[in-house]
Design a protein around this motif. Structure first.
Motif, PDB file in Angstrom:
ATOM      1  N   ALA A  41      65.506 -74.342 -37.729  1.00  0.00           N
ATOM      2  CA  ALA A  41      64.654 -73.322 -36.291  1.00  0.00           C
ATOM      3  C   ALA A  41      63.809 -74.138 -35.154  1.00  0.00           C
ATOM      4  O   ALA A  41      64.616 -74.442 -34.048  1.00  0.00           O
ATOM      5  CB  ALA A  41      64.792 -71.999 -36.743  1.00  0.00           C
ATOM      6  N   LEU A  42      63.485 -75.146 -35.818  1.00  0.00           N
ATOM      7  CA  LEU A  42      62.508 -75.756 -34.793  1.00  0.00           C
ATOM      8  C   LEU A  42      63.705 -76.584 -34.281  1.00  0.00           C
ATOM      9  O   LEU A  42      62.926 -77.138 -33.045  1.00  0.00           O
ATOM     10  CB  LEU A  42      61.085 -76.662 -35.062  1.00  0.00           C
ATOM     11  N   GLU A  43      64.487 -77.375 -35.231  1.00  0.00           N
ATOM     12  CA  GLU A  43      64.819 -78.703 -34.964  1.00  0.00           C
ATOM     13  C   GLU A  43      65.954 -77.949 -33.703  1.00  0.00           C
ATOM     14  O   GLU A  43      66.421 -78.728 -33.035  1.00  0.00           O
ATOM     15  CB  GLU A  43      65.659 -79.159 -35.795  1.00  0.00           C
ATOM     16  N   ILE A  44      66.343 -76.919 -33.455  1.00  0.00           N
ATOM     17  CA  ILE A  44      67.322 -76.396 -32.875  1.00  0.00           C
ATOM     18  C   ILE A  44      66.219 -76.082 -31.579  1.00  0.00           C
ATOM     19  O   ILE A  44      67.302 -75.967 -30.015  1.00  0.00           O
ATOM     20  CB  ILE A  44      67.769 -74.908 -33.601  1.00  0.00           C
ATOM     21  N   GLU A  45      65.552 -75.250 -31.653  1.00  0.00           N
ATOM     22  CA  GLU A  45      64.948 -75.182 -30.168  1.00  0.00           C
ATOM     23  C   GLU A  45      64.535 -76.599 -29.270  1.00  0.00           C
ATOM     24  O   GLU A  45      64.959 -77.320 -27.991  1.00  0.00           O
ATOM     25  CB  GLU A  45      63.649 -74.693 -30.823  1.00  0.00           C
ATOM     26  N   LEU A  46      63.885 -77.738 -30.133  1.00  0.00           N
ATOM     27  CA  LEU A  46      63.894 -78.612 -29.744  1.00  0.00           C
ATOM     28  C   LEU A  46      64.966 -79.604 -29.199  1.00  0.00           C
ATOM     29  O   LEU A  46      65.040 -80.379 -28.323  1.00  0.00           O
ATOM     30  CB  LEU A  46      63.369 -80.204 -30.723  1.00  0.00           C
ATOM     31  N   ARG A  47      65.899 -79.624 -29.684  1.00  0.00           N
ATOM     32  CA  ARG A  47      67.240 -80.083 -29.570  1.00  0.00           C
ATOM     33  C   ARG A  47      67.861 -79.384 -28.532  1.00  0.00           C
ATOM     34  O   ARG A  47      68.380 -79.877 -27.976  1.00  0.00           O
ATOM     35  CB  ARG A  47      68.229 -79.702 -30.619  1.00  0.00           C
ATOM     36  N   GLY A  48      67.559 -78.610 -28.182  1.00  0.00           N
ATOM     37  CA  GLY A  48      67.620 -77.325 -26.641  1.00  0.00           C
ATOM     38  C   GLY A  48      67.397 -78.506 -24.841  1.00  0.00           C
ATOM     39  O   GLY A  48      68.020 -78.505 -24.439  1.00  0.00           O
ATOM     40  N   LEU A  49      66.316 -79.632 -25.678  1.00  0.00           N
ATOM     41  CA  LEU A  49      65.401 -80.012 -25.341  1.00  0.00           C
ATOM     42  C   LEU A  49      66.557 -81.252 -24.023  1.00  0.00           C
ATOM     43  O   LEU A  49      66.714 -81.546 -23.307  1.00  0.00           O
ATOM     44  CB  LEU A  49      64.449 -80.958 -25.249  1.00  0.00           C
ATOM     45  N   GLY A  50      67.566 -81.513 -24.876  1.00  0.00           N
ATOM     46  CA  GLY A  50      68.734 -82.064 -24.718  1.00  0.00           C
ATOM     47  C   GLY A  50      67.869 -83.606 -24.632  1.00  0.00           C
ATOM     48  O   GLY A  50      69.022 -84.784 -25.683  1.00  0.00           O
ATOM     49  N   THR A  51      67.153 -84.507 -23.661  1.00  0.00           N
ATOM     50  CA  THR A  51      67.003 -85.786 -24.719  1.00  0.00           C
ATOM     51  C   THR A  51      65.413 -85.968 -24.787  1.00  0.00           C
ATOM     52  O   THR A  51      64.803 -84.896 -23.917  1.00  0.00           O
ATOM     53  CB  THR A  51      66.700 -86.162 -23.011  1.00  0.00           C
ATOM     54  N   PRO A  52      65.171 -86.712 -25.559  1.00  0.00           N
ATOM     55  CA  PRO A  52      63.780 -86.603 -25.726  1.00  0.00           C
ATOM     56  C   PRO A  52      62.542 -86.603 -24.703  1.00  0.00           C
ATOM     57  O   PRO A  52      63.389 -87.546 -24.122  1.00  0.00           O
ATOM     58  CB  PRO A  52      63.293 -87.624 -26.143  1.00  0.00           C
ATOM     59  N   ARG A  53      61.624 -85.737 -24.498  1.00  0.00           N
ATOM     60  CA  ARG A  53      60.581 -86.133 -23.634  1.00  0.00           C
ATOM     61  C   ARG A  53      58.953 -86.911 -23.468  1.00  0.00           C
ATOM     62  O   ARG A  53      58.818 -85.747 -24.681  1.00  0.00           O
ATOM     63  CB  ARG A  53      60.250 -84.246 -22.991  1.00  0.00           C
TER      64      ARG A  53
END
Lengths: 377, 603
Positions: A41-53
């Motif tokens: 789930a965490l990976e899904i949420e982070l993927r939502g960022l689009g690009t690394p920050r």
């Protein structure tokens, strides 16, 4: 104009062996079988960022992040580092319970860029740990501190004081043992009875008597006196650090900077909007798996409210605020926001002003929560 | 209706002795109400009355009853049982020829039973003694009959045993009503003379007048005149209560019913007034009632200063159907704009306050109640004092008088000592002790009303484990060594906290009040001194120490919104509190003056 992206990020890990009597955080006690789901789930949420920050500070808190078995632990850190890569010179803190903080675990973390460990010691006294329902021993505390030291990470320690019946000598003994160890940062909290905790219901039924107010004040002042004498700076209501060892991540909160977040119950503040993810770990997961937003609360902080928050949280930092800087940054005159209240607190000696700096006095620190409502307008 | 076939009666009883249940049973047995329409306590239609199981206003109902082939009309005029509503009791007694005196077969004779029975005797009513609840497991019928004999001089053979709940003895009781209660006097052919004993306001039909015809006949379309106001109306409708209003063509001497006559305001209907035919200048007015005397006053303030107009509207609405309650605007430094309200007694005050909160949904701050005092000034002027702030400087007072009441206590004999102690502490003067039976006694004391209203009822209940009862009547005013005691918070007088008390009690009460206030006032950023003073002399002091520590421990990203909302809530709470100088005084604290500093006798 789009505001610059946040340079700080918080990741919440909800797992705990069990819920402690004083804790009302977002935790999932005794459900380690959900750790895999959590990471997905965490990976899904982070993927939502689009690009690394890329960020300057990272903080992994809980719950008990160190509850994760080592392979999962490594996965978590890799995942976070992929989406929030730490800039050079950055600060990356992880929270841990002393009993979980083995040399191996510390090494895995430091290899991936962790620079700072925040250990939930709570007390060096067995009776206090027993009361607080904490399971570590004196040896595990020392092993954890030593592991961090050997791997080159900074060590921050949390301590709780003002337990029912706690004496001054109990607390001094805690401070003695703290100061005998290689620790760069200390957060001290007086025991707070939060609604929804086991302690709160015991208090409500009359089974738990909080320490008397005057004695709490004495313990607080003693902490301040002794830690400052040992070279620590008292830089926020509950936080002390050796020079150069402040928690930069938390300073972002108090200076009303922007921060990103992921995980159940985690809060972010981006572009003037404060969002909080759903506090239930299972709901947070379900939403992400279904492709929905995990956000449960969203609040836009208008310019005036932002200024007032900045005033209050700025004053909670004991070096205070620079009035000129404050007025330039917020666009509000301090007089217009809270002139009469500030004048009153200055006259009563709860605030002090020198040059353009406004800050809490020592008596003001002690009663500061009584001052804040008046500054909210 | 031939007056010889009419019986007018009321039921008098102590609270909970089963008056309303008996009324319900009579309605059912006479067929006035079909059993399928029966609901408990039909006569008590005010919600509050139902909730508390007591009758507040007088009610009337006509029951047609066929007995041995003859049709009778039984008029039951219900009365309140509580001493606060003595005024209503006397109104209904004046409309009756008989009274059912109901006593609980277990509880026995109580103080109100005695008071109401004497009132009935004073009105020359025929009393039918009834022992109710005889089916109870612990009923002690013989002893209770003995108590009735000793306390009221009732002949044991006259007592009718019933169970209103189980329907035992009701036929025998109905027969006794017909046999023993005399029919009303008054010639149906004589000129109309009707007594107004109550009224209520109907939004569609205007004021509705409740009358008992003393003589003559009244028909629809008659032109009538109210002697008191000298206003005339046409009778648009008249009828009887069965128990709902049921129109009829005419009412005659002895009957009880209602009149609707396009009367716009309830203020035009005076209780105790006489109704005659419009063109009749000869027929005299009937003797009216004693107007109700308000014995207890308190201030009522909206909890939030904004609701003043709402409170005024609610009070006006309430007073329409309760003329015994009065109110006038007043202001207090501490509480802002509000009203000084006068009540018949403490129960009346409590009921009005509850109705305001329930029916009008208004949050109230109530100041401690006080009685009406009298002062003669040095210049010879006599003043009525309704609130402590009206007491002039000590130098101006020639005589300070307070109301004295005669209190009857009926208690199990083992509690006599406890009652004597209660009364002596309150400067009571004993007027006698009478044994009603081997186990129960009646004690009579003269006491200051102020002592009675503060806490005597509660203290009586706790001293007698709930078995003692009391009732009182006003004797008059007597001089006493009274003072006004003020309360100062950080040197500022809080007008709403002043009380009038006996000089000998001032020290004790002052200490109790400041102690209580200390526990009600939260710690502030500064020390708060709470003092009680007579004139400029401080007699008690407590200090609320300054706050030492109030600081949130954790405050990180997720906490910011939560903490801010908490502080905003605290700020709103502070705004709602009444503040004197810079001291926030919670609303609850305004009742602190009720703490007399006396320990309960059972402790």
């Amino acid at each position: 104009m789009t505001p610059p992206a946040p340079r700080a990020a918080y990741i919440h890990v909800p797992f705990c062996h069990r819920r402690c009597g004083y804790c009302n955080f977002t935790v999932l006690a005794g459900h380690d079988e959900r750790i895999d789901d959590y990471l997905r789930a965490l990976e899904i949420e982070l993927r939502g960022l689009g690009t690394p920050r890329p960020v300057d500070t990272l903080f992994i808190g809980g719950g008990t992040p160190t509850r994760l078995p080592l392979p999962h632990w490594a996965r978590l850190l890799d995942l976070v580092a992929r989406w929030f890569p730490l800039r050079p010179g950055g600060e990356w803190t992880v929270e841990g319970n002393p009993e979980d903080v083995s040399f191996e675990r510390v090494s895995v973390a430091v290899e991936r860029g962790v620079t700072r460990w925040s250990l939930g010691v709570q007390s060096f006294l067995p009776w206090k740990r027993g009361f607080l329902e904490r399971e570590h021993t004196g040896e595990t505390i020392d092993r954890a501190i030593e592991s961090c030291r050997q791997s080159g990470a900074q060590v921050a320690v949390d301590l709780i004081f003002a337990l029912p019946d706690e004496t001054a000598s109990d607390w001094h003994s805690d401070l003695d043992q703290l100061l005998a160890r290689p620790v760069q940062h200390v957060s001290t909290y007086s025991l707070t009875l939060e609604k929804g905790t086991a302690f709160w219901s015991r208090w409500y039924k009359g089974l738990l008597q909080p320490l008397e107010e005057d004695r709490q004040a004495e313990l607080y002042l003693a902490t301040r006196r002794r830690l400052r004498a040992a070279g620590f700076q008292h830089y926020e209501i509950s936080n002390f650090a050796l020079p150069g060892c402040r928690c930069r991540h938390n300073e972002t909160y108090w200076l009303c900077g922007q921060y990103d977040a992921a995980g159940p119950g985690a809060a972010r503040f981006v572009g003037g909007v404060r969002e909080v993810n759903h506090r239930s770990t299972t709901t947070w997961m379900r939403r992400l798996f279904a492709g929905d937003s995990p956000v449960a609360e969203r609040e836009t902080i208008g310019a005036e409210l932002a200024a007032r928050e900045r005033l209050i949280f700025g004053l909670r930092r004991l070096e205070g605020i620079d009035v000129r800087e404050f007025e330039e940054a917020t666009g509000f005159r301090l007089d217009a926001l809270a002139g009469p209240a500030i004048d009153e607190f200055l006259a009563a000696g709860f605030l002090e002003q020198s040059g353009t700096t406004l800050r809490l006095s020592e008596p003001g620190i002690l009663v500061s929560d009584t001052l804040w409502p008046a500054l909210l307008g | 209706m031939d007056r010889h076939r009419i019986r007018n009666f009321c039921i008098i009883a102590h609270i909970d002795h089963g008056k309303s249940t008996l009324a319900d049973r009579l309605l059912e047995y006479t067929g006035a109400v079909a059993s399928r329409e029966m609901q408990d306590q039909l006569l008590d239609d005010m919600e509050l009355e139902r909730a508390r199981g007591i009758t507040i206003k007088a009610r009337a109902v006509s029951m047609p009853y066929r007995h041995q082939g003859t049709e009778y009309e039984l008029n039951l005029i219900d009365t309140p049982g509580h001493v606060d509503f003595q005024y209503e009791v006397s109104r209904s007694l004046a409309c009756c020829e008989g009274a059912l005196l109901v006593v609980d077969a277990y509880q026995g004779v109580e103080a109100q039973t005695v008071a109401n029975a004497y009132a009935a005797l004073e009105h020359d009513l025929t009393i039918i003694p009834v022992v109710n609840k005889i089916d109870l497991k612990h009923a002690r019928v013989e002893e209770v009959v003995e108590e009735m004999e000793h306390s009221l001089g009732i002949a044991p053979e006259e007592v009718i045993p019933v169970s209103a709940k189980a329907g035992i003895g009701i036929d025998r009781l109905l027969a006794a009503i017909l046999d023993r209660i005399p029919p009303p006097e008054g010639d149906a052919a004589a000129p109309l003379q009707a007594m107004v004993f109550d009224s209520h306001y109907d939004a569609y039909r205007g004021a509705i007048t409740y009358v008992r015809l003393r003589q003559g006949t009244l028909s629809r379309r008659d032109k009538i005149r109210y002697c008191g106001t000298n206003r005339t109306y046409e009778v648009l409708e008249l009828g009887r209560f069965r128990p709902k209003q049921e129109a009829c063509e005419s009412l005659s001497s002895g009957q009880v019913g209602y009149i609707i006559g396009n009367i716009k305001s309830i203020a035009d209907v005076h209780i105790g007034d006489t109704v005659v035919l419009a063109n009749d200048q000869e027929t005299p007015r009937l003797p009216g009632y004693q107007p109700p005397k308000r014995m207890v006053y308190c201030g009522l303030y909206p909890a939030d200063g904004q609701d003043f107009a709402e409170l005024r509207d609610a009070l006006e609405k309430l007073s329409i159907n309760d003329p015994s309650f009065e109110f006038a605007p007043e202001t207090s430094d501490a509480l802002g704009f509000g009203f000084r309200c006068g009540f018949l007694g403490l129960l009346h005050m409590e009921i009005v306050q509850q109705r305001l909160e329930q029916e009008a949904d208004i949050d109230l701050v109530q100041t401690a109640p006080n009685v009406t005092y009298e002062i003669t000034t040095r210049s010879g002027e006599v003043r009525e004092i309704h609130r402590p702030q009206e007491v002039p400087d000590a130098g101006e007072i020639a005589e300070f008088r307070q109301p004295i009441v005669r209190v009857n206590f009926i208690v199990p004999t083992e509690y006599i000592g406890a009652i004597m102690k209660l009364c002596q502490e309150r400067r009571g003067v004993t007027r006698g002790t009478e044994y009603l039976s081997t186990t129960r006694a009646m004690l009579t004391y003269d006491l200051p009303l102020a002592e009675v209203i503060y806490d005597l009822h509660d203290k009586l209940k706790s001293a007698t484990r709930g078995y003692g009862t009391m009732d009182y009547e006003l004797l008059g005013y007597e001089p006493a060594d009274l003072v006004r005691m003020d309360v100062l918070v950080n040197g500022k007088r809080v007008d709403a906290l002043s009380v009038i008390c006996d000089r000998a009690d001032a020290q004790r009460r002052g200490r109790a009040i400041v102690r209580k206030l200390k526990s009600e006032i939260d710690r502030h950023l500064f020390e708060v001194a709470v003092q009680a003073a007579i004139g400029s002399r401080v007699i008690a002091r407590e200090t609320v120490p300054a706050m030492r520590k109030n600081v949130t421990a954790k405050c990180y990203g997720g906490d910011i919104t939560r903490k801010r909302k908490l502080w905003a809530k605290q700020r709103e709470g502070k705004k709602r509190m009444k503040s004197i100088g810079k001291v926030d005084i919670p609303q609850k604290a305004f009742m602190a003056v009720l703490d007399t500093g006396r320990q309960s006798p059972d402790r």
